[in-house]
Motif scaffolding. Sequence first.
Motif, PDB file in Angstrom:
ATOM      1  N   LEU A 173      32.331 -25.153 -27.462  1.00  0.00           N
ATOM      2  CA  LEU A 173      33.644 -24.805 -27.981  1.00  0.00           C
ATOM      3  C   LEU A 173      33.769 -23.320 -28.282  1.00  0.00           C
ATOM      4  CD1 LEU A 173      34.474 -27.776 -30.387  1.00  0.00           C
ATOM      5  CD2 LEU A 173      35.142 -27.432 -28.006  1.00  0.00           C
ATOM      6  N   GLY A 174      32.676 -22.588 -28.068  1.00  0.00           N
ATOM      7  CA  GLY A 174      32.732 -21.145 -28.256  1.00  0.00           C
ATOM      8  C   GLY A 174      32.451 -20.716 -29.675  1.00  0.00           C
ATOM      9  N   ALA A 175      31.773 -19.593 -29.829  1.00  0.00           N
ATOM     10  CA  ALA A 175      31.508 -18.993 -31.131  1.00  0.00           C
ATOM     11  C   ALA A 175      31.513 -17.490 -30.949  1.00  0.00           C
ATOM     12  CB  ALA A 175      30.169 -19.458 -31.690  1.00  0.00           C
ATOM     13  N   ASP A 176      32.099 -16.804 -31.892  1.00  0.00           N
ATOM     14  CA  ASP A 176      32.138 -15.350 -31.838  1.00  0.00           C
ATOM     15  C   ASP A 176      30.809 -14.775 -32.297  1.00  0.00           C
ATOM     16  OD1 ASP A 176      34.787 -15.385 -31.013  1.00  0.00           O
ATOM     17  OD2 ASP A 176      35.524 -15.410 -33.075  1.00  0.00           O
ATOM     18  N   ASP A 177      30.449 -13.631 -31.717  1.00  0.00           N
ATOM     19  CA  ASP A 177      29.251 -12.929 -32.141  1.00  0.00           C
ATOM     20  C   ASP A 177      29.386 -12.566 -33.614  1.00  0.00           C
ATOM     21  OD1 ASP A 177      26.900 -11.523 -32.238  1.00  0.00           O
ATOM     22  OD2 ASP A 177      27.647  -9.789 -31.116  1.00  0.00           O
ATOM     23  N   GLY A 178      28.428 -13.004 -34.435  1.00  0.00           N
ATOM     24  CA  GLY A 178      28.465 -12.733 -35.859  1.00  0.00           C
ATOM     25  C   GLY A 178      29.256 -13.734 -36.665  1.00  0.00           C
ATOM     26  N   GLU A 179      29.755 -14.793 -36.020  1.00  0.00           N
ATOM     27  CA  GLU A 179      30.579 -15.777 -36.731  1.00  0.00           C
ATOM     28  C   GLU A 179      29.752 -16.542 -37.779  1.00  0.00           C
ATOM     29  OE1 GLU A 179      33.208 -19.821 -35.769  1.00  0.00           O
ATOM     30  OE2 GLU A 179      32.662 -18.449 -34.143  1.00  0.00           O
ATOM     31  N   ARG A 180      30.372 -16.772 -38.925  1.00  0.00           N
ATOM     32  CA  ARG A 180      29.738 -17.574 -39.972  1.00  0.00           C
ATOM     33  C   ARG A 180      29.913 -19.052 -39.633  1.00  0.00           C
ATOM     34  NH1 ARG A 180      30.471 -19.514 -45.447  1.00  0.00           N
ATOM     35  NH2 ARG A 180      28.608 -19.067 -46.684  1.00  0.00           N
ATOM     36  N   VAL A 181      28.826 -19.803 -39.667  1.00  0.00           N
ATOM     37  CA  VAL A 181      28.821 -21.195 -39.241  1.00  0.00           C
ATOM     38  C   VAL A 181      28.009 -22.034 -40.213  1.00  0.00           C
ATOM     39  CG1 VAL A 181      29.065 -20.600 -36.789  1.00  0.00           C
ATOM     40  CG2 VAL A 181      26.768 -20.814 -37.795  1.00  0.00           C
ATOM     41  N   GLN A 182      28.086 -23.347 -40.016  1.00  0.00           N
ATOM     42  CA  GLN A 182      27.199 -24.275 -40.693  1.00  0.00           C
ATOM     43  C   GLN A 182      26.125 -24.725 -39.703  1.00  0.00           C
ATOM     44  OE1 GLN A 182      27.045 -25.446 -43.882  1.00  0.00           O
ATOM     45  NE2 GLN A 182      28.736 -24.122 -44.517  1.00  0.00           N
ATOM     46  N   MET A 196      38.785 -41.224 -30.034  1.00  0.00           N
ATOM     47  CA  MET A 196      39.462 -40.547 -31.134  1.00  0.00           C
ATOM     48  C   MET A 196      38.693 -39.260 -31.489  1.00  0.00           C
ATOM     49  SD  MET A 196      42.174 -42.335 -32.006  1.00  0.00           S
ATOM     50  CE  MET A 196      42.536 -42.172 -33.757  1.00  0.00           C
ATOM     51  N   PRO A 197      39.249 -38.442 -32.395  1.00  0.00           N
ATOM     52  CA  PRO A 197      38.594 -37.155 -32.692  1.00  0.00           C
ATOM     53  C   PRO A 197      37.129 -37.261 -33.083  1.00  0.00           C
ATOM     54  CG  PRO A 197      40.811 -37.157 -33.583  1.00  0.00           C
ATOM     55  CD  PRO A 197      40.573 -38.533 -33.041  1.00  0.00           C
ATOM     56  N   GLN A 198      36.761 -38.229 -33.947  1.00  0.00           N
ATOM     57  CA  GLN A 198      35.352 -38.309 -34.341  1.00  0.00           C
ATOM     58  C   GLN A 198      34.481 -38.916 -33.254  1.00  0.00           C
ATOM     59  OE1 GLN A 198      36.006 -35.956 -36.784  1.00  0.00           O
ATOM     60  NE2 GLN A 198      33.930 -36.687 -37.035  1.00  0.00           N
ATOM     61  N   THR A 199      35.089 -39.660 -32.334  1.00  0.00           N
ATOM     62  CA  THR A 199      34.337 -40.081 -31.148  1.00  0.00           C
ATOM     63  C   THR A 199      33.866 -38.846 -30.397  1.00  0.00           C
ATOM     64  OG1 THR A 199      35.985 -41.866 -30.955  1.00  0.00           O
ATOM     65  CG2 THR A 199      34.362 -41.664 -29.191  1.00  0.00           C
ATOM     66  N   GLU A 200      34.793 -37.923 -30.200  1.00  0.00           N
ATOM     67  CA  GLU A 200      34.469 -36.707 -29.452  1.00  0.00           C
ATOM     68  C   GLU A 200      33.483 -35.828 -30.212  1.00  0.00           C
ATOM     69  OE1 GLU A 200      38.390 -35.162 -28.902  1.00  0.00           O
ATOM     70  OE2 GLU A 200      38.644 -36.176 -26.962  1.00  0.00           O
ATOM     71  N   SER A 228      35.681 -23.157 -40.566  1.00  0.00           N
ATOM     72  CA  SER A 228      37.105 -23.455 -40.733  1.00  0.00           C
ATOM     73  C   SER A 228      37.835 -23.138 -39.429  1.00  0.00           C
ATOM     74  CB  SER A 228      37.691 -22.646 -41.885  1.00  0.00           C
ATOM     75  OG  SER A 228      39.059 -22.948 -42.070  1.00  0.00           O
ATOM     76  N   PRO A 229      38.462 -24.152 -38.825  1.00  0.00           N
ATOM     77  CA  PRO A 229      38.416 -25.560 -39.241  1.00  0.00           C
ATOM     78  C   PRO A 229      37.059 -26.158 -38.911  1.00  0.00           C
ATOM     79  CG  PRO A 229      39.564 -25.359 -37.164  1.00  0.00           C
ATOM     80  CD  PRO A 229      39.285 -23.957 -37.608  1.00  0.00           C
ATOM     81  N   PRO A 230      36.596 -27.144 -39.692  1.00  0.00           N
ATOM     82  CA  PRO A 230      35.279 -27.720 -39.415  1.00  0.00           C
ATOM     83  C   PRO A 230      35.274 -28.487 -38.100  1.00  0.00           C
ATOM     84  CG  PRO A 230      36.422 -28.964 -41.114  1.00  0.00           C
ATOM     85  CD  PRO A 230      37.252 -27.759 -40.848  1.00  0.00           C
ATOM     86  N   ASP A 231      34.380 -28.104 -37.205  1.00  0.00           N
ATOM     87  CA  ASP A 231      34.259 -28.780 -35.915  1.00  0.00           C
ATOM     88  C   ASP A 231      32.884 -28.461 -35.345  1.00  0.00           C
ATOM     89  OD1 ASP A 231      34.905 -30.341 -33.781  1.00  0.00           O
ATOM     90  OD2 ASP A 231      36.575 -29.105 -33.065  1.00  0.00           O
ATOM     91  N   THR A 232      32.386 -29.329 -34.502  1.00  0.00           N
ATOM     92  CA  THR A 232      31.076 -29.112 -33.901  1.00  0.00           C
ATOM     93  C   THR A 232      31.209 -28.212 -32.685  1.00  0.00           C
ATOM     94  OG1 THR A 232      30.225 -31.241 -34.676  1.00  0.00           O
ATOM     95  CG2 THR A 232      29.093 -30.233 -32.808  1.00  0.00           C
ATOM     96  N   LEU A 233      30.544 -27.059 -32.730  1.00  0.00           N
ATOM     97  CA  LEU A 233      30.585 -26.107 -31.635  1.00  0.00           C
ATOM     98  C   LEU A 233      29.570 -26.445 -30.554  1.00  0.00           C
ATOM     99  CD1 LEU A 233      30.835 -22.818 -33.742  1.00  0.00           C
ATOM    100  CD2 LEU A 233      32.698 -24.072 -32.645  1.00  0.00           C
ATOM    101  N   ALA A 264      29.663 -34.687 -29.270  1.00  0.00           N
ATOM    102  CA  ALA A 264      29.206 -33.295 -29.265  1.00  0.00           C
ATOM    103  C   ALA A 264      27.933 -33.128 -30.091  1.00  0.00           C
ATOM    104  CB  ALA A 264      30.307 -32.381 -29.794  1.00  0.00           C
ATOM    105  N   VAL A 265      27.838 -33.824 -31.220  1.00  0.00           N
ATOM    106  CA  VAL A 265      26.627 -33.778 -32.041  1.00  0.00           C
ATOM    107  C   VAL A 265      25.437 -34.321 -31.255  1.00  0.00           C
ATOM    108  CG1 VAL A 265      25.483 -34.764 -34.063  1.00  0.00           C
ATOM    109  CG2 VAL A 265      27.812 -33.861 -34.263  1.00  0.00           C
ATOM    110  N   LEU A 266      25.629 -35.471 -30.590  1.00  0.00           N
ATOM    111  CA  LEU A 266      24.540 -36.054 -29.802  1.00  0.00           C
ATOM    112  C   LEU A 266      24.102 -35.102 -28.700  1.00  0.00           C
ATOM    113  CD1 LEU A 266      25.924 -39.697 -29.506  1.00  0.00           C
ATOM    114  CD2 LEU A 266      23.985 -38.960 -30.893  1.00  0.00           C
ATOM    115  N   ALA A 267      25.067 -34.444 -28.043  1.00  0.00           N
ATOM    116  CA  ALA A 267      24.715 -33.485 -26.994  1.00  0.00           C
ATOM    117  C   ALA A 267      23.928 -32.323 -27.579  1.00  0.00           C
ATOM    118  CB  ALA A 267      25.982 -32.992 -26.300  1.00  0.00           C
ATOM    119  N   GLY A 268      24.366 -31.833 -28.745  1.00  0.00           N
ATOM    120  CA  GLY A 268      23.650 -30.734 -29.377  1.00  0.00           C
ATOM    121  C   GLY A 268      22.227 -31.098 -29.742  1.00  0.00           C
ATOM    122  N   LEU A 269      22.007 -32.360 -30.102  1.00  0.00           N
ATOM    123  CA  LEU A 269      20.671 -32.835 -30.457  1.00  0.00           C
ATOM    124  C   LEU A 269      19.854 -33.247 -29.245  1.00  0.00           C
ATOM    125  CD1 LEU A 269      21.608 -34.974 -33.589  1.00  0.00           C
ATOM    126  CD2 LEU A 269      20.418 -32.775 -33.586  1.00  0.00           C
ATOM    127  N   GLY A 270      20.467 -33.197 -28.067  1.00  0.00           N
ATOM    128  CA  GLY A 270      19.743 -33.569 -26.852  1.00  0.00           C
ATOM    129  C   GLY A 270      19.539 -35.061 -26.691  1.00  0.00           C
TER     130      GLY A 270
END
Length: 502
Positions: free
Chosen positions: A278-287, A96-100, A329-334, A104-110
């Motif tokens: 998932l991609g991020a634009d140069d200068g994009e505001r993120v959390q 499901m979406p939060q599974t994915e 926005s929309p909140p998602d793990t990049l 992604a969070v685990l991958a980001g944390l290594g």
Amino acid sequence: MSVGDPPLTLGTAGHIDHGKTALVAALTGVDTDRLPEEQARGMSIELGYALLTLPDGRPVSVVDVPGHERFVRTMVAGAGGIDFFLMVIAADDGVMPQTEEHAAVLAGLGVDQGVVAITKIDRTDPSRASAQAAKLLPGVEIVRCSARSGDGVAAVADALSRVAGRLPGRASEKQATVLHVDRVFTIKGAGTVVTGTLWSGRITRGDELVLLPAGRGVRVRSVQVHDEAVETADAGQRVAVNLSGIGVRELSRGDALVSGDSAVEPTTVLDCALNLGLGADDGERVQVHHGTRTAAGRVISLTDGLWQVRLEQPVLAGRGDRLVIRSVSPPDTLGGGIVLDPVARRHGRSSPAVERLERLRRGEDEPDPPAAADDPGHEDQPEALSEAAVALAERLREAGHHLEPVSALGSAAGELAALRSAGIAVRVGRDMYAHRSAVEDVGRRVVGVIEADGSITLAGLRDELKTSRKLAQAWLEHLDAGRLTKRLPDNRRVLRRHFGRE
């Protein structure tokens, strides 16, 4: 557990209502949903903790995380210190979406070692969910089970034991102590207690540590590991630390306890190697999620996989730390990655700067910082602050939470741009400014009041700060905008994590 086995922390992951907490209870005998609201709603809201004894007798700390999309911030705070994962996927729902997103969070944390548990096999054939899990997390062992009937629960424990056996653990000896705080509370007769996963080093009863970002010295009165008093706790363990000489309102989740030799410090500019799948634009505001803190900021692309992260509030980072990047926005793990330089200065894509970061990414010894590491055509290079800027910074520091309107600064207002660029001056409201230390102090005090009283009012903050109604209103609106607090219909403020939202 053999004598040489290092302590480890296991973190759950997975979509809401897939049975994470039920499986942890089946494995440990502990219901980690301790809050009345969690019991009433049948869902995890805060982090839960338990001790798991693996089949070989090895004890492992367990952090059980919420699975709802509104609590991803809490999930990341719990996952930041784990060594391996237990991804829970229900047979009837599948991935499901939060599974994915949790993957992604685990991958980001290594964190790439763990076990997939396909739960609720008493309800339906788990083949479809198993195939989806194998695609999402290739190479990870998959075990089918039912927490309700008990089928396969022992097999999950066996699989976790196999993974634990091949993990190196975290260094304790000769490493600086770093504990990112995820809970703060008080116990009658004992005083202030903080909990967290010990990232590195050791904590021993009687230690003198430093509380960040305040920079204040504190003393360890006692240490516990899963409710058992110990003389010393080692990296990789879940610990509770009883502190003397500090009140519960003087610290909060997101703070850190470190030893005096730690290189961790508050920072607002980090050079990083990031994989933003998932991609991020140069200068994009993120959390940006680091340790148990979350801060808004922008990501600046330098070259392939190298980014500079510029934060609006400081995090407490060291070289080699992992962080997670999420879209606003929309909140998602990049994605996420590694901090190469935790105390970087603002620069662009100039060759000297990028070459230095490439060497750091390859793991080479850090060279001396280049004399000129900026590209004039891409972003401003902060020059050394002028005497006027330094004087204004000191004026803001002395003002504390008594905000300085631009109209009162006269010619000194021209230095605000340099101070904002350096992360020293913070705008509060339309035309008032404060030193970043004041912003951190007000935030901590508001958190302390809300955690003690359940909420804070305009009058309450006015009295807490001994300031005017106008300034208290400006501070509350600033904290609302920074997503620390949430305004209720009656104008009371609560913490967003208590309100149940990101």
